[in-house]
Design a protein around this motif. Structure first.
Motif, mmCIF file in Angstrom:
data_model
loop_
_atom_site.group_PDB
_atom_site.id
_atom_site.type_symbol
_atom_site.label_atom_id
_atom_site.label_comp_id
_atom_site.label_asym_id
_atom_site.label_seq_id
_atom_site.Cartn_x
_atom_site.Cartn_y
_atom_site.Cartn_z
ATOM 1 N N UNK A 42 0.828 -1.204 0.000
ATOM 2 C CA UNK A 42 0.000 0.000 0.000
ATOM 3 C C UNK A 42 0.863 1.256 0.000
ATOM 4 N N UNK A 43 1.980 1.221 0.704
ATOM 5 C CA UNK A 43 2.899 2.370 0.688
ATOM 6 C C UNK A 43 3.409 2.641 -0.722
ATOM 7 N N UNK A 44 3.760 1.595 -1.450
ATOM 8 C CA UNK A 44 4.225 1.772 -2.827
ATOM 9 C C UNK A 44 3.128 2.374 -3.705
ATOM 10 N N UNK A 45 1.901 1.889 -3.513
ATOM 11 C CA UNK A 45 0.768 2.420 -4.282
ATOM 12 C C UNK A 45 0.533 3.888 -3.949
ATOM 13 N N UNK A 46 0.642 4.243 -2.689
ATOM 14 C CA UNK A 46 0.458 5.627 -2.258
ATOM 15 C C UNK A 46 1.523 6.521 -2.879
ATOM 16 N N UNK A 47 2.757 6.060 -2.912
ATOM 17 C CA UNK A 47 3.834 6.851 -3.537
ATOM 18 C C UNK A 47 3.507 7.149 -4.999
#
Length: 103
Positions: A42-47
């Motif tokens: 999810x962090x990668x998607x948010x970035x």
């Protein structure tokens, strides 16, 4: 001590206990690893989403609307980063044949 040695350490029940214990511990450990991996994904998607929103602003998009969305996403990002930073590294899985080693 005699009862412990001859009744509680009987190989068949001990092996059954070890098998069930191993399966349950490994299930819990895999769940912990999975939730940590979900947070990282999810962090990668948010970035990527933040990069997209920033590009929209730079191209002349509605800055106020986009900025409000960015603030919301940044808050979620901070929450996930704390979750990942505070997470304990899941211990290794137990070997499925640990019950085979009797004293």
């Amino acid at each position: 001590m005699n009862a412990l040695r001859y009744h509680l350490m009987d190989p068949a029940p001990f092996e059954e206990f070890c098998g069930e214990f191993t399966r349950e511990m490994n299930r819990l450990r895999m769940e912990g690893s999975a939730s940590l991996e979900i947070a990282r994904s999810e962090l990668k998607r948010i970035e990527r989403e933040l990069d997209t929103l920033l590009n929209l602003i730079l191209k002349g998009g509605a800055a106020d609307t986009i900025n409000a969305k960015m603030v919301q996403i940044e808050a979620r990002k901070a929450e996930l980063e704390r979750q990942v930073a505070d997470a304990e590294i899941p211990p290794p899985l137990l070997h499925p044949e640990m019950g085979d080693v009797l004293p």
